[in-house]
Design a protein around this motif. Structure first.
Motif, PDB file in Angstrom:
ATOM      1  N   ASP A 198       6.097   2.191  11.152  1.00  0.00           N
ATOM      2  CA  ASP A 198       5.012   2.534  12.106  1.00  0.00           C
ATOM      3  C   ASP A 198       3.587   2.488  11.316  1.00  0.00           C
ATOM      4  O   ASP A 198       3.717   2.799  10.149  1.00  0.00           O
ATOM      5  N   GLU A 199       2.516   2.067  12.057  1.00  0.00           N
ATOM      6  CA  GLU A 199       1.182   2.086  11.577  1.00  0.00           C
ATOM      7  C   GLU A 199       0.928   0.868  10.298  1.00  0.00           C
ATOM      8  O   GLU A 199      -0.306   0.789   9.973  1.00  0.00           O
ATOM      9  N   ALA A 200       1.763   0.056  10.325  1.00  0.00           N
ATOM     10  CA  ALA A 200       1.750  -0.938   9.266  1.00  0.00           C
ATOM     11  C   ALA A 200       0.726  -2.028   9.888  1.00  0.00           C
ATOM     12  O   ALA A 200       0.734  -2.142  11.049  1.00  0.00           O
ATOM     13  N   VAL A 201      -0.132  -2.592   9.048  1.00  0.00           N
ATOM     14  CA  VAL A 201      -0.800  -3.602   9.399  1.00  0.00           C
ATOM     15  C   VAL A 201      -0.241  -5.008   9.115  1.00  0.00           C
ATOM     16  O   VAL A 201      -0.073  -5.291   8.081  1.00  0.00           O
TER      17      VAL A 201
ATOM     18  N   GLU B 183      -8.323  -4.860  15.036  1.00  0.00           N
ATOM     19  CA  GLU B 183      -9.631  -5.533  13.956  1.00  0.00           C
ATOM     20  C   GLU B 183      -9.775  -4.224  13.018  1.00  0.00           C
ATOM     21  O   GLU B 183     -10.585  -3.578  13.303  1.00  0.00           O
ATOM     22  N   VAL B 184      -9.035  -4.420  11.788  1.00  0.00           N
ATOM     23  CA  VAL B 184      -9.558  -3.315  10.691  1.00  0.00           C
ATOM     24  C   VAL B 184      -9.832  -3.965   9.629  1.00  0.00           C
ATOM     25  O   VAL B 184      -9.586  -5.134   9.380  1.00  0.00           O
ATOM     26  N   ASP B 185     -10.313  -3.190   8.503  1.00  0.00           N
ATOM     27  CA  ASP B 185     -10.990  -3.739   7.270  1.00  0.00           C
ATOM     28  C   ASP B 185      -9.885  -3.485   6.171  1.00  0.00           C
ATOM     29  O   ASP B 185     -10.358  -3.383   5.064  1.00  0.00           O
ATOM     30  N   TYR B 186      -8.504  -3.272   6.638  1.00  0.00           N
ATOM     31  CA  TYR B 186      -7.704  -2.953   5.308  1.00  0.00           C
ATOM     32  C   TYR B 186      -6.379  -3.523   5.583  1.00  0.00           C
ATOM     33  O   TYR B 186      -6.173  -4.069   6.733  1.00  0.00           O
ATOM     34  N   PHE B 187      -5.536  -3.691   4.641  1.00  0.00           N
ATOM     35  CA  PHE B 187      -4.095  -3.870   4.857  1.00  0.00           C
ATOM     36  C   PHE B 187      -3.275  -2.729   4.455  1.00  0.00           C
ATOM     37  O   PHE B 187      -3.771  -1.813   3.643  1.00  0.00           O
ATOM     38  N   THR B 188      -1.905  -2.690   4.582  1.00  0.00           N
ATOM     39  CA  THR B 188      -1.190  -1.915   3.991  1.00  0.00           C
ATOM     40  C   THR B 188      -0.213  -2.017   3.066  1.00  0.00           C
ATOM     41  O   THR B 188       0.275  -3.298   3.072  1.00  0.00           O
ATOM     42  N   ASP B 189       0.252  -1.336   2.230  1.00  0.00           N
ATOM     43  CA  ASP B 189       1.074  -1.749   1.379  1.00  0.00           C
ATOM     44  C   ASP B 189       2.135  -0.455   0.905  1.00  0.00           C
ATOM     45  O   ASP B 189       1.581   0.640   0.940  1.00  0.00           O
ATOM     46  N   ALA B 190       3.473  -0.644   1.193  1.00  0.00           N
ATOM     47  CA  ALA B 190       4.282   0.296   1.115  1.00  0.00           C
ATOM     48  C   ALA B 190       4.989   0.259   0.141  1.00  0.00           C
ATOM     49  O   ALA B 190       5.427  -0.442  -0.836  1.00  0.00           O
ATOM     50  N   ASN B 191       5.447   1.907  -0.506  1.00  0.00           N
ATOM     51  CA  ASN B 191       6.440   1.965  -1.467  1.00  0.00           C
ATOM     52  C   ASN B 191       7.819   2.076  -1.208  1.00  0.00           C
ATOM     53  O   ASN B 191       8.238   2.750  -0.093  1.00  0.00           O
ATOM     54  N   LEU B 192       8.696   1.563  -1.918  1.00  0.00           N
ATOM     55  CA  LEU B 192      10.018   1.758  -1.732  1.00  0.00           C
ATOM     56  C   LEU B 192      10.639   2.538  -3.052  1.00  0.00           C
ATOM     57  O   LEU B 192      10.442   2.126  -4.170  1.00  0.00           O
TER      58      LEU B 192
ATOM     59  N   ILE C 130      -5.217  -0.328   2.083  1.00  0.00           N
ATOM     60  CA  ILE C 130      -6.214  -0.975   1.125  1.00  0.00           C
ATOM     61  C   ILE C 130      -7.330  -1.655   1.642  1.00  0.00           C
ATOM     62  O   ILE C 130      -7.114  -2.510   2.414  1.00  0.00           O
ATOM     63  N   LYS C 131      -8.576  -1.542   1.288  1.00  0.00           N
ATOM     64  CA  LYS C 131      -9.555  -2.269   1.894  1.00  0.00           C
ATOM     65  C   LYS C 131      -9.398  -3.605   1.475  1.00  0.00           C
ATOM     66  O   LYS C 131      -9.393  -4.024   0.264  1.00  0.00           O
ATOM     67  N   LEU C 132      -9.825  -4.483   2.632  1.00  0.00           N
ATOM     68  CA  LEU C 132      -9.503  -5.978   2.353  1.00  0.00           C
ATOM     69  C   LEU C 132     -10.589  -6.458   1.193  1.00  0.00           C
ATOM     70  O   LEU C 132     -10.117  -7.463   0.453  1.00  0.00           O
TER      71      LEU C 132
END
Lengths: 392, 759
Positions: B530-533, B559-568, B605-607
């Motif tokens: 959920d909410e991942a780009v 249209e956003v200026d970030y991408f998402t990075d998930a922790n496992l 994280i900002k692009l």
């Protein structure tokens, strides 16, 4: 034992469960008479069969005869339900298998059919008493049916018969060839008639809602594989009693269903309502026998013609080259749709050569604000009509 | 009007660039020819002449001769060396001698099958000999299937189709199996790891069915350059093989350039992001209309680079001629992109390794790799995308910050002189094996004393007994019969541990949801929460809802200026120790481990600046993995002089360096092996470093590392030692060293201790 031990640990928590201890079993000494099966010998191999005879009512005998003699009269027509041989050559056929997926691992364990006799119906069933007896089982089945027989099944064309072929392929060097018989599959017919009004076209549903018979104490067909596996594990044939009776019942129902559907196709007066009439009529039209469809269409009064049947009837009239009637039918219909007007325009333009009437139909159609696809076609036709009006 | 530079001008500019660390030029090589074999029918030779083939390359002839002697052949062929004739020629010859002869071609993907069918059918048309070639895959229309089964002389399919549609229905394929003379396996090198272990078992099943119908086909395989083609072929097929590697195809001049991004932070030894550098380099080529392929390591990277490139290039027309290509795109989309590349309409493509395979996309001039692709074989495959038989071409590898990349850049010899990686499979992974024994028992009952191809009758019987206990089989008299209403092949996927894929549904347009792709469940945990780009063809989508039970992700364009990075978050439990070695301060162990993984949080994280601008939790269930692991278990008092935080840093550094170096030395893909440190392990209370195979049941990697521990530890120590940093850096130890706390020195000390202990 290391492999097995490791596997067990890895798979712990998965929903596979070990089997209980089974008692040793050998089908040679098991008595199948408790469920009515008796051994018979074929080239020295033993195979198990059950034969039962059921009385037929005079009424049903009569119906069967009239259906068969009607088909005789229509011998020039091809119809998937057509059968022009002796009623005894009809083989109402079904199988029970160890799985619903077709594939090399799915086995048939019960195969059989009902055959009509003078005033009775004989049900023959063959039972696979264990997977090692498949050859005798299939040989027994193949022994008593012939090229001249016609199979009547329910979904047999896509399931049961390919499954028979697949099992036969395994043993093809040790078995006689599979006869190339005729095959009537009633599932397709049932779908044509009742798909819209029933939750599904499963045989049990058709039986309950169309033949008006409710089964009691039936073993549901989808339990068949599990019951067979249980039987294999504990060796008690009584586990199969329910499945065998279910199968016996199914093949007899097929006989009745065949007569029931064939009557709908052959005799307009047997139709229960306008929908059944149009189903028969459309089927004949589809088979390019519009002349056979006439009495069916004629029994539906124009005012009662359902909206979705208007176009098929118009097409029927065109097949009969009755273009005037087709045009009239649309014009006199209470509320034709844009598609109907499009068809009317086609008839007027192409068949009746009345461009003015065609243009009028197009305009009426466009007034109904049809969906874009239909509108586009109407506009194209309108432009062409207008152009040719100018040039002509 | 812009002056357009050509490839030469651009190369001259590059030569002046100080960031180029290494420049290797491979001179062009001449072709080596061999005459057509005498027994080849005149007709066939004429047909080949008309198609412009006037002679064979040396390797094509060798392959033909070996196949004629009924040997199993594995031909090692670089891109564009005419490998198809290596197998088409023997197959045509056999068809001439026996018009009933059939052949089965197995390609790893559907796309490759399509290309091949077109090529073979054109050749067959030319020869007018009545050979019929069909593809049989998920796209084959139902109406055509029966014809293919009955009449296809050459049937082209893929392993998945063979597994789920052909073998379980072999009774419909009798005429194929009775007359099968040749089995062609293209792109052999792709059958490694988990996928290869599955396919090896599919081949066991295939051979079993062939034997049942009385045929014993020979195999012709082709492979890209790997260290052990014969070993892999023999392991995969279970029969002896003859190697053909006298490549006679010509090759144009090729420049291979190692480009290390500039250091932007001296003290921390941080380099400019490779993604940015790649963007700059690629846009320079693309602006000048030089056809370029950019490889990125992940799907997300592909999309980020694609959107940046499209942003950097102002010309609208040019912009449209740059496309992305990766798993998750629909097949029709992919075909369109491949066509565009061949026709030259598409100037640039940004791709994952999906384009490493032999998909025909014509000759490109430039190949840019975002980071070291993780293996030598893979690098050469990607490099092969640029430049084919003639003309100059350029391959630029841009190093990322990862230790592996920096290691390769430190040691270019490693890249140019080291043997490429060994491809490994483990057909006897218990989970994979037992799954395929199930399928095999479904297809044909096992008799007592039967083995499963090269699996002994004893082991086979043990597994069959297990399946009998699980009520899948029924053992009576001397035979195990299938006894279940299931269709086992449908429950087993050859491609991934996870059986199910998550379908990605775009509901940007109200009322008309649109399926835009799919993803395996393990990746979905970190990419589709959920909410991942989620980026698809350069377009950002936000995941509105991940329906885990239904395996559906609903996304909407944003249209956003970030991408998402998930922790496992990963937890380990040791279940069983199979083997151990004493290394003084530490014990080396190998055995069964249970891994539980859970996605915990994600960061935004900002692009453009890559700064962290927010985070959120992920609520997804744990996934469990039962696999093989290699453990380094330290003495409890070994780190006594350090606090827990320092110990943790050291262990993290150890994992970081070890996993990268180990992946280089024992296998092909970084993702197949994972490393996890624990300061106090649950089962022993000691500090432990784990390395484990990231696939249920393991595929033999942890075992190899255990066996080669001295070598791997030595290489790891070398690598850390040679890193130019002084206290440890993200490249070697993964963490920042500090003046008063030298991670690097301490780590090196531990490794030396270990090696002394082992010696």
């Amino acid at each position: 034992m290391k492999l097995k031990h490791k596997l067990k640990r890895m798979k712990s928590g998965l929903d596979e469960k070990p089997a209980q201890q089974r008692r040793a079993l050998s089908s040679e000494v098991t008595d199948f008479s408790s469920i009515g099966f008796y051994p018979f010998y074929l080239d020295g191999e033993v195979s198990y069969r059950r034969k039962r005879e059921y009385p037929l009512s005079d009424r049903l005998v009569h119906r069967i005869q009239s259906v068969c003699s009607e088909w005789q009269k229509l011998s020039y027509c091809s119809h998937p339900l057509r059968f022009h041989d002796q009623p005894e050559n009809l083989l109402f056929f079904d199988t029970e298998t160890t799985g619903l997926a077709s594939g090399a691992g799915t086995k048939i364990f019960l195969i059989g059919y009902a055959r009509l006799k003078k005033d009775s119906m004989e049900v023959t069933q063959h039972l696979l008493t264990g997977p090692e007896h498949e050859q005798a089982f299939l040989a027994g089945f193949l022994d008593d049916f012939a090229e001249s027989d016609t199979i009547v099944s329910y979904n047999g064309k896509s399931f049961d018969w390919p499954q028979v072929k697949s099992r036969h392929a395994f043993l093809r060097e040790r078995l006689p060839l599979l006869p190339e018989t005729g095959h009537i599959d009633l599932l397709h017919a049932a779908r044509r008639f009742w798909k819209d009004r029933l939750p599904s076209c499963r045989l049990s549903i058709i039986e309950e809602h169309i033949l008006q018979k409710k089964r009691t104490d039936d073993t549901p067909g989808n339990l068949a594989p599990l019951l067979y596996f249980e039987y294999l594990e504990n060796g008690d044939p009584l586990r199969l009693a329910g499945v065998v009776d279910h199968h016996d019942h199914d093949v007899r129902v097929l006989a009745e269903l065949y007569v029931h559907i064939a009557e709908k196709v052959l005799f307009p007066e047997r139709a229960a309502d306008a929908k059944e009439l149009s189903a028969s009529a459309r089927w004949w039209d589809y088979l390019r026998h519009p002349e056979q469809a006439v009495p069916f269409w004629d029994r539906i009064p124009a005012v009662h013609l359902p909206q979705e049947e208007l176009l098929p009837k118009v097409k029927h009239l065109q097949r009969m080259r009755q273009y005037e009637s087709a045009s009239k039918l649309i014009r006199s219909y209470p509320a034709p749709s844009a598609k109907h007007y499009e068809e009317l325009a086609k008839i007027e333009e192409r068949r009746l050569k009345n461009r003015h009437a065609a243009l009028e139909a197009v305009q009426k159609g466009l007034k109904l604000n049809p969906d874009p696809a239909v509108a586009a076609k109407l506009i194209k036709r309108k432009q062409r009509l207008e152009r040719s009006a100018l040039s002509g | 009007m812009m002056f357009r530079k050509n490839l030469q001008d651009l190369l001259e500019e590059l030569k002046l660039d100080p960031q180029v660390e290494y420049w290797h030029t491979m001179e062009e090589t001449e072709a080596q020819y061999s005459p057509f074999p005498e027994q080849l029918p005149r007709h066939l030779i004429d047909g080949l002449h008309r198609r412009g083939v006037t002679s064979l390359y040396s390797h094509q002839r060798t392959a033909f001769d070996a196949a004629e002697k009924q040997e199993n052949v594995v031909a090692v062929t670089p891109t564009a060396s005419g490998k198809t004739l290596c197998y088409n020629l023997p197959v045509l010859q056999r068809f001439y001698q026996n018009p009933a002869a059939r052949a089965l071609y197995i390609f790893p993907t559907k796309a490759l099958a399509q290309d091949q069918m077109t090529e073979l059918n054109e050749l067959a048309d030319e020869l007018e000999n009545g050979l019929k070639c069909y593809t049989y895959d998920g796209d084959t229309p139902a109406g055509l299937r029966q014809k293919v089964r009955k009449a296809g002389h050459v049937v082209i399919t893929n392993p998945d189709m063979l597994h789920a549609a052909v073998l379980p229905h072999h009774t419909k394929w009798i005429s194929l199996f009775e007359n099968l003379e040749t089995i062609v396996i293209d792109e052999l090198h792709t059958y490694r790891g988990v996928f290869g272990s599955h396919v090896g078992n599919v081949i066991r099943r295939l051979k079993r069915i062939c034997a049942y119908y009385g045929s014993s086909p020979t195999f012709i395989c082709t492979s890209a350059t790997i260290a052990n083609p014969v070993e892999l072929a023999e392991e995969l097929i279970g029969s002896p093989f003859r190697l053909v590697q006298n490549n006679g195809a010509p090759r144009g001049k090729k420049h291979i350039i190692f480009y290390n991004p500039p250091i932007v932070h001296e003290q921390f030894h941080i380099r400019k992001s490779s993604t940015k550098v790649v963007n700059d380099l690629a846009s320079e080529f693309l602006k000048n209309q030089v056809q370029t392929i950019v490889f990125a390591r992940s799907r997300v990277r592909v999309e980020i680079i694609l959107s940046r490139l499209q942003h950097l290039i102002k010309d609208d027309l040019l912009k449209q001629s740059i496309r992305g290509y990766r798993g998750g795109y629909l097949p029709s989309q992919r075909r369109e992109i491949e066509r565009g590349l061949r026709s030259g309409e598409t100037i640039g493509v940004v791709s994952t390794n999906a384009l490493e395979l032999g998909v025909d996309i014509g000759q490109l001039q430039v190949c840019i790799m975002t980071g070291y692709p993780g293996s030598i074989a893979s690098s050469w495959q990607q490099a092969g995308r640029a430049g084919r038989r003639q003309g100059e071409s350029v391959v630029i590898m841009v190093a990322g910050a990862s230790p592996l990349d920096q290691y390769v850049f430190q040691n270019p010899d490693y890249f140019f002189e080291h043997t490429p990686e060994t491809a490994r499979i483990n057909k006897n992974n218990l989970i994979i094996l037992s799954d395929h024994i199930k399928c095999a028992a479904y297809e044909l009952p096992f008799k007592e004393g039967d083995g499963f191809d090269d699996l002994s009758p004893e082991d086979t019987a043990e597994l069959l007994d297990y399946l009998t206990e699980m009520r899948v089989l029924h053992h009576r008299t001397d035979t195990w019969h299938w006894m279940s209403d299931a269709f086992p092949a449908h429950e087993i996927s050859l491609r991934s541990a996870a059986q199910e894929n998550v379908v990605i549904i775009d509901r940007t347009k109200r009322g008309s949801p649109n399926v835009i792709g799919e993803m395996d469940t393990f990746s979905a945990m970190t990419l589709l929460h959920d909410e991942a780009v989620y980026l698809h063809e350069g377009v950002q989508h936000q995941v509105e809802l991940l329906d885990w039970d239904e395996k559906k992700a609903y996304v909407r364009e944003v249209e956003v200026d970030y991408f998402t990075d998930a922790n496992l978050a990963v937890k380990l439990t040791v279940l069983d120790i199979d083997d151990s070695r004493d290394a003084g301060v530490c014990s080396l162990q190998y055995g069964d481990v249970m891994v539980t993984a859970m996605a915990t949080i994600f960061k935004k994280i900002k692009l453009d600046t890559y700064e962290n601008i927010g985070s959120g939790p992920i609520h997804l269930p744990e996934l469990e993995l039962h696999t093989n692991g290699f453990m380094l278990e330290f003495d409890p008092d070994f780190f006594d002089d350090l606090n827990d935080e320092e110990t943790e840093q050291l262990l993290i550094g150890f994992c970081h360096a070890l996993s990268h170096v180990a992946s280089v030395h024992v296998m092909c893909d970084k993702r197949d092996i994972h490393a996890v440190p624990e300061v106090k392990a649950v089962h022993s209370g000691r500090p432990v470093v784990y390395l484990y195979d990231s696939y249920p049941g393991g595929i033999g990697l942890a075992q190899k590392i255990f066996e080669q521990a001295e070598h791997v530890l030595m290489k790891t120590a070398d690598y850390v030692d040679h890193c130019p940093c002084s206290h440890g850096c993200p490249a070697c130890t993964g963490t920042q060293g500090m003046d008063d706390w030298n991670v690097k020195r301490r780590l090196l000390q531990i490794m030396r201790n270990l090696m002394e202990g082992l010696a």
